[in-house]
Design a protein around this motif. Structure first.
Motif, PDB file in Angstrom:
ATOM      1  N   ASP A   1       0.852  -1.182   0.000  1.00 43.31           N
ATOM      2  CA  ASP A   1       0.000   0.000   0.000  1.00 43.31           C
ATOM      3  C   ASP A   1       0.887   1.231   0.000  1.00 43.31           C
ATOM      4  OD1 ASP A   1      -2.279  -1.586   0.135  1.00 43.31           O
ATOM      5  OD2 ASP A   1      -2.332  -1.546   2.340  1.00 43.31           O
ATOM      6  N   ASP A   2       0.272   2.386  -0.203  1.00 43.94           N
ATOM      7  CA  ASP A   2       1.048   3.620  -0.146  1.00 43.94           C
ATOM      8  C   ASP A   2       1.654   3.806   1.241  1.00 43.94           C
ATOM      9  OD1 ASP A   2       0.506   4.191  -2.776  1.00 43.94           O
ATOM     10  OD2 ASP A   2      -1.177   5.520  -2.332  1.00 43.94           O
ATOM     11  N   ALA A   3       2.675   4.629   1.319  1.00 43.08           N
ATOM     12  CA  ALA A   3       3.364   4.865   2.590  1.00 43.08           C
ATOM     13  C   ALA A   3       2.391   5.329   3.671  1.00 43.08           C
ATOM     14  CB  ALA A   3       4.465   5.899   2.393  1.00 43.08           C
ATOM     15  N   TRP A   4       2.541   4.782   4.861  1.00 43.68           N
ATOM     16  CA  TRP A   4       1.706   5.226   5.980  1.00 43.68           C
ATOM     17  C   TRP A   4       2.366   6.342   6.791  1.00 43.68           C
ATOM     18  CZ3 TRP A   4       4.344   4.058  10.436  1.00 43.68           C
ATOM     19  CH2 TRP A   4       5.161   2.916  10.453  1.00 43.68           C
ATOM     20  N   ASP A   5       3.598   6.682   6.398  1.00 40.83           N
ATOM     21  CA  ASP A   5       4.298   7.789   7.055  1.00 40.83           C
ATOM     22  C   ASP A   5       5.293   8.384   6.081  1.00 40.83           C
ATOM     23  OD1 ASP A   5       5.286   9.540   9.046  1.00 40.83           O
ATOM     24  OD2 ASP A   5       6.818   8.096   9.662  1.00 40.83           O
ATOM     25  N   LYS A   6       5.245   9.709   5.945  1.00 35.58           N
ATOM     26  CA  LYS A   6       6.223  10.442   5.137  1.00 35.58           C
ATOM     27  C   LYS A   6       6.614  11.678   5.927  1.00 35.58           C
ATOM     28  CE  LYS A   6       4.197   9.204   0.621  1.00 35.58           C
ATOM     29  NZ  LYS A   6       3.729   9.754  -0.687  1.00 35.58           N
ATOM     30  N   ASP A   7       7.924  11.919   6.056  1.00 35.51           N
ATOM     31  CA  ASP A   7       8.335  13.064   6.869  1.00 35.51           C
ATOM     32  C   ASP A   7       9.796  13.397   6.599  1.00 35.51           C
ATOM     33  OD1 ASP A   7       8.089  15.141   8.657  1.00 35.51           O
ATOM     34  OD2 ASP A   7       7.520  13.873  10.363  1.00 35.51           O
ATOM     35  N   TRP A   8      10.232  14.495   7.181  1.00 40.32           N
ATOM     36  CA  TRP A   8      11.625  14.924   7.136  1.00 40.32           C
ATOM     37  C   TRP A   8      12.188  14.942   8.546  1.00 40.32           C
ATOM     38  CZ3 TRP A   8       8.073  16.658   3.717  1.00 40.32           C
ATOM     39  CH2 TRP A   8       8.434  16.723   2.357  1.00 40.32           C
ATOM     40  N   LEU A   9      13.460  14.634   8.675  1.00 39.57           N
ATOM     41  CA  LEU A   9      14.168  14.712   9.942  1.00 39.57           C
ATOM     42  C   LEU A   9      15.331  15.676   9.775  1.00 39.57           C
ATOM     43  CD1 LEU A   9      14.811  13.683  12.833  1.00 39.57           C
ATOM     44  CD2 LEU A   9      16.180  11.860  11.769  1.00 39.57           C
ATOM     45  N   SER A  10      15.351  16.717  10.577  1.00 41.53           N
ATOM     46  CA  SER A  10      16.461  17.670  10.541  1.00 41.53           C
ATOM     47  C   SER A  10      17.675  17.039  11.211  1.00 41.53           C
ATOM     48  CB  SER A  10      16.067  18.955  11.271  1.00 41.53           C
ATOM     49  OG  SER A  10      17.149  19.865  11.296  1.00 41.53           O
TER      50      SER A  10
END
Length: 325
Positions: free
Chosen positions: A13-22
């Motif tokens: 399935d499509d990603a259940w989490d997408k984000d950036w980490l500084s």
């Protein structure tokens, strides 16, 4: 095994989490999570340096078992800023993988999976943080030794198998710059003027794509039309290669460094006709690390997507899902 073999990877399935980490004052690394939320965590390390992730990278991992974390390395893909070489070395990337593990509250990666440059980074990470790695699946082994760089970039290696493609690669440059073509390309790729850097990136990347598969890779050439990939891929490769990836010659193959990871279950998958990362390096890694398992794919080149390589990688990940690490 025939090249006509159809190998179906796992559907996610499509990603259940997408984000950036500084990770510092400059860089934010982008990541996506797929599969089983409480599954066995695997981190996928893309190639290049300068590649990027796609949903297709999840196809090796059964979503019934695995929590799949895809990471765009510094300066790559959706990580910000794109194609930025500041604070961008192997050891920054190693630190980022560990920072992401802690950020996601993962006690230990069940698997670190990396091909090509991703195999380099996997080895460097595991040798730095062995207690964070449960298993290693490595494809198309690359350790950034001089003989490996020369094989791909000099007239005495891959160029002898693909003379017309290497001739096209060199012909991008004025004739007087062709005797030192690696540095000539580097200067162009590092230019802030995109009218200089983008055409050089196109020529650089076309050469690599052309030689990356046993059979012509028409689909792979579509990447040349992706501006977020084009410059980052070529610039990062040149940046890392000019600096030998901040590794001492043969560092990743030394006994004292292999000893740090000797206890970790590991499988190496290597295309017999890989002319980007020549099979000698996979063989030398396995000789230094006989506890590892080495599979030569008899009818494949460099790409993880070639049927023989893909089949073996999927089978290995299925096998490793049963490991307790």
């Amino acid at each position: 095994m025939s090249q006509t073999l159809q190998v179906t990877g796992h559907e996610h399935d499509d990603a259940w989490d997408k984000d950036w980490l500084s990770v510092d004052d400059i860089h934010e690394i982008y990541y996506e999570q797929y599969g089983k939320k409480d599954g066995k965590p695997v981190v996928f390390l893309h190639g290049g340096p300068g590649g990027h992730i796609t949903k297709g990278n999840t196809q090796f991992f059964n979503p019934q078992y695995y929590r799949v974390i895809l990471l765009d390395q510094r300066g790559c893909g959706k990580s910000r800023p794109n194609a930025d070489t500041r604070n961008n070395t192997t050891w920054h990337l190693v630190s980022d993988i560990e920072a992401l593990r802690k950020h996601l509250k993962i006690p230990k990666w069940h698997m670190v999976f990396g091909g090509s440059w991703g195999s380099t980074l996997s080895l460097a990470y595991a040798q730095t943080h062995p207690s964070s790695v449960g298993s290693l699946v490595l494809r198309g082994i690359f350790t950034v030794r001089s003989l490996e760089l020369d094989w791909t970039l000099s007239p005495q290696g891959t160029a002898m198998l693909f003379p017309e493609a290497f001739g096209e690669f060199l012909s991008f440059l004025p004739e007087e710059e062709r005797t030192d073509h690696v540095n000539a390309f580097h200067k162009r790729l590092m230019s802030e003027d995109i009218s200089v850097s983008y055409p050089a990136a196109y020529a650089w990347n076309k050469w690599e794509i052309t030689v990356s598969t046993l059979y012509p890779n028409i689909e792979g050439l579509a990447n040349l039309d992706d501006p977020s990939w084009l410059l980052a891929h070529a610039r990062m490769e040149s940046h890392y290669f000019q600096n030998k990836a901040w590794l001492e010659e043969g560092q990743l193959l030394r006994k004292e460094n292999i000893d740090k990871i000797r206890h970790i279950p590991a499988t190496i998958v290597q295309g017999r006709y890989d002319v980007v990362c020549p099979p000698i390096t996979a063989w030398e890694l396995h000789k230094a690390w006989p506890e590892s398992t080495l599979h030569f794919t008899p009818d494949a080149g460099h790409s993880a997507g070639e049927p023989g390589n893909k089949k073996r990688l999927i089978e290995t990940c299925e096998e490793y899902a049963r490991l307790s690490v």
